[in-house]
Write a protein that holds these residues in place. Sequence first.
Motif, PDB file in Angstrom:
ATOM      1  N   THR B 344       0.791  -1.138   0.056  1.00 18.49           N
ATOM      2  CA  THR B 344      -0.101   0.027   0.084  1.00 18.49           C
ATOM      3  C   THR B 344       0.828   1.225   0.007  1.00 18.49           C
ATOM      4  OG1 THR B 344      -0.069   0.131   2.416  1.00 18.49           O
ATOM      5  CG2 THR B 344      -1.847  -1.069   1.281  1.00 18.49           C
ATOM      6  N   THR B 345       2.241   1.192   0.204  1.00 18.06           N
ATOM      7  CA  THR B 345       3.027   2.324   0.132  1.00 18.06           C
ATOM      8  C   THR B 345       3.301   2.908  -1.105  1.00 18.06           C
ATOM      9  OG1 THR B 345       4.088   0.926   2.159  1.00 18.06           O
ATOM     10  CG2 THR B 345       5.028   3.023   1.425  1.00 18.06           C
ATOM     11  N   ASP B 346       3.244   4.185  -1.104  1.00 23.35           N
ATOM     12  CA  ASP B 346       3.613   5.064  -2.330  1.00 23.35           C
ATOM     13  C   ASP B 346       5.090   5.347  -2.085  1.00 23.35           C
ATOM     14  OD1 ASP B 346       4.169   7.199  -3.866  1.00 23.35           O
ATOM     15  OD2 ASP B 346       2.092   7.459  -4.155  1.00 23.35           O
ATOM     16  N   MET B 347       5.751   4.603  -2.946  1.00 22.64           N
ATOM     17  CA  MET B 347       7.306   4.985  -2.756  1.00 22.64           C
ATOM     18  C   MET B 347       7.875   6.128  -3.037  1.00 22.64           C
ATOM     19  SD  MET B 347       7.713   2.030  -1.539  1.00 22.64           S
ATOM     20  CE  MET B 347       9.626   2.094  -1.463  1.00 22.64           C
ATOM     21  N   VAL B 348       7.012   7.225  -3.718  1.00 25.69           N
ATOM     22  CA  VAL B 348       7.451   8.626  -3.952  1.00 25.69           C
ATOM     23  C   VAL B 348       7.325   9.407  -2.685  1.00 25.69           C
ATOM     24  CG1 VAL B 348       7.070  10.516  -5.517  1.00 25.69           C
ATOM     25  CG2 VAL B 348       6.919   8.084  -6.364  1.00 25.69           C
ATOM     26  N   GLU B 349       6.066   9.073  -2.168  1.00 24.70           N
ATOM     27  CA  GLU B 349       5.773   9.790  -0.783  1.00 24.70           C
ATOM     28  C   GLU B 349       6.766   9.222   0.112  1.00 24.70           C
ATOM     29  OE1 GLU B 349       1.799   9.119   0.021  1.00 24.70           O
ATOM     30  OE2 GLU B 349       0.991  10.477  -1.611  1.00 24.70           O
ATOM     31  N   VAL B 379      11.826  18.639  -4.972  1.00 24.28           N
ATOM     32  CA  VAL B 379      11.396  17.916  -6.156  1.00 24.28           C
ATOM     33  C   VAL B 379      10.485  16.826  -5.639  1.00 24.28           C
ATOM     34  CG1 VAL B 379      12.088  16.259  -8.200  1.00 24.28           C
ATOM     35  CG2 VAL B 379      13.357  18.202  -7.277  1.00 24.28           C
ATOM     36  N   THR B 380      10.873  16.119  -4.621  1.00 24.17           N
ATOM     37  CA  THR B 380       9.725  15.074  -4.302  1.00 24.17           C
ATOM     38  C   THR B 380       8.334  15.790  -3.810  1.00 24.17           C
ATOM     39  OG1 THR B 380      11.073  14.792  -2.483  1.00 24.17           O
ATOM     40  CG2 THR B 380      11.327  12.969  -3.880  1.00 24.17           C
ATOM     41  N   LYS B 381       8.548  16.703  -3.286  1.00 20.53           N
ATOM     42  CA  LYS B 381       7.212  17.396  -2.531  1.00 20.53           C
ATOM     43  C   LYS B 381       6.181  17.800  -3.762  1.00 20.53           C
ATOM     44  CE  LYS B 381       5.646  20.117   1.224  1.00 20.53           C
ATOM     45  NZ  LYS B 381       6.078  20.855   2.277  1.00 20.53           N
ATOM     46  N   ARG B 382       7.164  18.607  -4.847  1.00 23.34           N
ATOM     47  CA  ARG B 382       6.290  18.858  -6.184  1.00 23.34           C
ATOM     48  C   ARG B 382       5.825  17.652  -6.664  1.00 23.34           C
ATOM     49  NH1 ARG B 382       8.356  18.257 -10.533  1.00 23.34           N
ATOM     50  NH2 ARG B 382      10.530  18.612 -10.270  1.00 23.34           N
ATOM     51  N   MET B 383       6.523  16.414  -6.771  1.00 21.90           N
ATOM     52  CA  MET B 383       5.911  15.166  -7.202  1.00 21.90           C
ATOM     53  C   MET B 383       4.565  14.634  -6.514  1.00 21.90           C
ATOM     54  SD  MET B 383       9.476  13.046  -8.129  1.00 21.90           S
ATOM     55  CE  MET B 383       8.529  11.717  -9.256  1.00 21.90           C
ATOM     56  N   CYS B 384       4.637  14.978  -5.266  1.00 22.86           N
ATOM     57  CA  CYS B 384       3.535  14.407  -4.595  1.00 22.86           C
ATOM     58  C   CYS B 384       2.398  15.474  -4.430  1.00 22.86           C
ATOM     59  CB  CYS B 384       3.832  14.086  -3.034  1.00 22.86           C
ATOM     60  SG  CYS B 384       5.252  12.849  -2.821  1.00 22.86           S
TER      61      CYS B 384
END
Lengths: 162, 454
Positions: B344-349, B379-384
Amino acid sequence: MELSPESLQRIEKLIPRYPTKRSAVLPLLHIIQEEIGYISKTSMEWVAKKLDLNPMQVYEVVTFYPMLKEEPVGRVQVKVCRTLSCALRGGYKVCETLQKELACPLNGKSEDGAFSIEFVECLASCGTAPVVMVDDVLHEEVTPDKAGDFAKELKSSSKQKA
Amino acid sequence: MAVKETRILLKNVDQPGYTNDIECYMKHGGYKVLQAALKRKPEDLCKEIETSGIRGRGGAGFPAGMKWKFLDRKSGKPIYLICNADESEPGTFKDRQLLYKDPHQLLEGMMIAAYATQTALSFIYIRGEMYEGARILERAIEEARAKGFLGDNIGGSGYSCDMIVHRGAGAYICGEETGLIESLEGKRAYPRIKPPYFPAVLGLYQCPTIVNNVETLCHVKHAIEMGGDAFAKIGTPGNTGTRIWSVSGHVQRPGYYEFPCAGATLGELIYDVCGGLAPGRILKAVIPGGSSSKVLKAGERYKGTFKDGTPFDWSLEDIPLDFDSFVLAGTMSGSGAVIVMDDTTDMVEATANINAFYAHESCGQCTPCREGSLWLSRVTKRMCSGDARKEDADLLKDIADQIDGRTICAHGEATAWPVQALATKFKDEFIAKAAEPKEAALSDRQGESAFRLI
């Protein structure tokens, strides 16, 4: 800045234990924050004088460490762990619920000044995630479904205090 | 349960009726090892620790005996001993158990270490959030002092050493030993450049200093009690003694478990000891040694040869719980903090969560880490937030590569390694994020543990 005789006594006992006076900066700042709630410019100057330092040398310490506050915080300080192990078990949900129930913005104070809520980094209790610190007490397994009741308890105990 | 714990450090912890006061500790044989050690030559004790092969339990796994051996004794300056109790690597909570539930075991280990290295003054640097831990230690020190196990003329030996509990104030970087030393000197915790500032030569107040983790110093007591040779027989050569593994995340029974090195595998730890995942869930990834270690992906194979030439071919579940095996699998055992993630884990998050941590905790001294950690996090915050681009995985990897190896302390690597592994091993998920509609990225996910992580 007015400190209680107990705090002053603790400070006097503590300084000579260290090989250099400067090492006592953090312990002194902790004592002041525990009594007054935050560290004002006056407090920083007081510490500097006490330890034969330049006020800047105290200021740079205060601004570096996240636990040290330059402004007054809520009467009850709520710190929710933000980091991965807690997040995997609902830490973000818990934080949202607490903000809503305590009417308190993240990293701010509630209007009546009763609470402040902060997201903090790993509190080293990942096996009992999600964890929340209320002042100096750690609360374990505050899961999203328990967060509402947890907030209610906080509210009633803070009313008793006030 | 197929595998059984071997509790040496945690022997008394959580036992019914066991309390953290000195009477209880002494009833269980406490401080006898110190009393016996005081009758021996300090250099003999150092030798025992070297023979025991104890490796540092804080993260780097450096042999404690060698650390002690590096002490500059010719300078004539006082020697300091610091216990690193700034437990802050995400996923780690083993030192908390040792500090809160059996503080005298640590104190005894520390006083043996202090006598062996002829330390003039010792410190416990405990993280600021452990208020109760600091109170417990203060009380334990006074109890030990009253019984003559600490302070002046310890056990009538003529050797004296005081102990100070020093509280941190919420900065992760204080776990880095030279950052800790700066902090203890009353400054910002800016790690020092090595060389020349190896603590054993130029440490606290520019004097020779030993910095050891809580678990390491607790082991010192047991290594002296059973003898270096006997200690070295636990585990495997080069990976001696027991280790405490902190398990958190998506397992049924998270907790702390002690095994001899290589006494169990990662699969046994997750499935037998921790009860596996929630019903219906599938293992997706495991972070084996605190969030700075490289992630292991379910289904991967780790192949290679041992030093002696014999080949190995492991699945994630086959990896033995020690120090070297995780290095062979391309990651590290770090502080022994196993974070388990299910499907269930979103790896980007998850990456965004980790990036936010290292960005927040960078001390700001070195440009690649200060700027790079914030850049990764942005970058990862933007992606999420629904604005992922399909080239982001490559961008993240590129930024991380530019941080790795270009900083004063290991915080640079701690920032870079998780991203290098996550953005490569789960690249398809990072690319898929770009195709996700914005509303989907921001909406609450269904399912009990499918929480958003950032």
